[in-house]
Scaffold this active site. Structure first.
Site, PDB file in Angstrom:
ATOM      1  N   PRO A 170       0.732  -1.182  -0.053  1.00 32.10           N
ATOM      2  CA  PRO A 170      -0.035  -0.052  -0.035  1.00 32.10           C
ATOM      3  C   PRO A 170       0.851   1.244   0.051  1.00 32.10           C
ATOM      4  O   PRO A 170       0.242   2.250  -0.701  1.00 32.10           O
ATOM      5  CB  PRO A 170      -0.884  -0.377   1.455  1.00 32.10           C
ATOM      6  N   TYR A 171       1.939   1.307   0.668  1.00 30.45           N
ATOM      7  CA  TYR A 171       2.899   2.615   0.797  1.00 30.45           C
ATOM      8  C   TYR A 171       3.223   2.670  -0.785  1.00 30.45           C
ATOM      9  O   TYR A 171       3.155   3.869  -1.098  1.00 30.45           O
ATOM     10  CB  TYR A 171       3.916   2.162   1.673  1.00 30.45           C
ATOM     11  N   ALA A 172       3.802   1.803  -1.311  1.00 29.26           N
ATOM     12  CA  ALA A 172       4.383   1.877  -2.694  1.00 29.26           C
ATOM     13  C   ALA A 172       3.469   2.289  -3.607  1.00 29.26           C
ATOM     14  O   ALA A 172       3.576   3.057  -4.570  1.00 29.26           O
ATOM     15  CB  ALA A 172       5.183   0.721  -3.164  1.00 29.26           C
TER      16      ALA A 172
END
Ligand SMILES: NC(=O)c1ccc[n+]([C@@H]2O[C@H](COP(=O)([O-])OP(=O)(O)OC[C@H]3O[C@@H](n4cnc5c(N)ncnc54)[C@H](OP(=O)(O)O)[C@@H]3O)[C@@H](O)[C@H]2O)c1
Length: 264
Positions: A170-172
């Site tokens: 999710p961060y990337a």
């Protein structure tokens, strides 16, 4: 400290004070700590008047302003959450009121909640996308409407969008969204000679580095330049992009990683 006979160059702490950004006004979101702090201090060292943005950490922001003042720079701290459109508008209002215009915008605010997708909470997903994707959108949109002609915009992404590891999904993903907005905006603002670029750090020593020591050591072993990054390593790349030396670069993504993504 290094002595110099050039009047336009003095030394301040570890960095040389120059006037290459004299007359420029810069907003750096998320600059009370970490990479953002290194960027805002370096911009001030190079002569820009700077707005130091933070979300909760008043003491840290005050420290940054005090350090810049002590080095002869011009800085103002303003609280604001980049995931709130009104807060972002306020940052530009305050910068214009204090310094007259906005010529450089660096979006370093970010949140780095990581974990395997199977266990990732919806609330964490929403927070990561609110700050890293929607926050970037608000900053880019306000910059598009308020920055001066010949302005420069830099967004901080991550090398995780090129080579993702387990736990960064999710961060990337949120950072990948920001990269796409940067290239579109570069095309939209080129006719005003406004340059819009991304800088994607690799593993960099800050509070935001939440990987285990074991993971970091493995990444360092895969890094051609053989060490973890420091905030100043990334700040110098940002200053290159916003200075006249970067005048032919727009819509680019410079990976400040020591080569990690090619070091399989
Ligand atoms: N460190 C790394 O290894 C690494 C690698 C790749 C990419 N990056 C990216 O580089 C950027 C800087 O990372 P970092 O490691 O320096 O971060 P950090 O040390 O965790 O500092 C985060 C900064 O952002 C501010 N901030 C957080 N949420 C905000 C919000 N909603 N609105 C405004 N400001 C906010 C924080 O303010 P407070 O002090 O008030 O909390 C702080 O100044 C981020 O975009 C990150 O994703 C970092």
């Amino acid at each position: 400290m290094t002595d110099t006979t050039n009047d336009s160059v003095q030394t301040t702490g570890g960095a040389q004070r120059t006037n290459i950004l004299e007359g420029d006004v810069a907003i750096v979101t998320g600059s009370s700590r970490g990479i953002g702090r290194a960027i805002v201090e370096r911009l001030a060292t190079d002569g820009a008047s700077v707005l130091v943005n933070y979300v909760t950490n008043d003491d840290a922001a005050r420290d940054v302003v005090a350090a810049i003042d002590a080095a002869g720079g011009d800085a103002l701290a303003v609280q604001g959450d980049v995931s709130e459109a009104g807060d972002v508008e306020q940052l530009f209002d305050e910068a214009e009121a204090a310094f007259g215009s906005v010529d450089i915008v660096v979006n370093a605010a970010g949140t780095s909640v990581c974990g395997p997708i199977a266990e990732f909470a919806e609330t964490d997903f929403d927070r990561v996308f609110d700050v890293n994707a929607k926050g970037t959108f608000f900053v880019l949109r306000e910059a598009a409407n308020r920055i001066t002609d010949d302005g420069r915009i830099v967004d901080l992404s991550t090398v995780g969008t090129v080579r993702g590891d387990a736990g960064v999904g999710p961060y990337a993903g949120s950072k990948a969204a920001s990269e796409q907005m940067v290239t579109a905006l570069a095309d939209e603002l080129g006719e005003r000679n406004i340059r819009v670029n991304t800088v994607s750090p690799g593993v960099t020593d800050t509070d935001g580095l939440i990987m285990s020591d074991e993971t970091v050591e493995r990444m360092v072993e895969q890094t051609p330049l053989g060490r973890r990054g420091q905030a100043a390593d990334v700040a110098d790349v940002v200053v290159f992009l916003v200075s006249n030396d970067g005048r032919w670069l727009t819509g680019q993504n410079l990976r400040a990683t020591g080569g990690w993504e090619i070091g399989w």
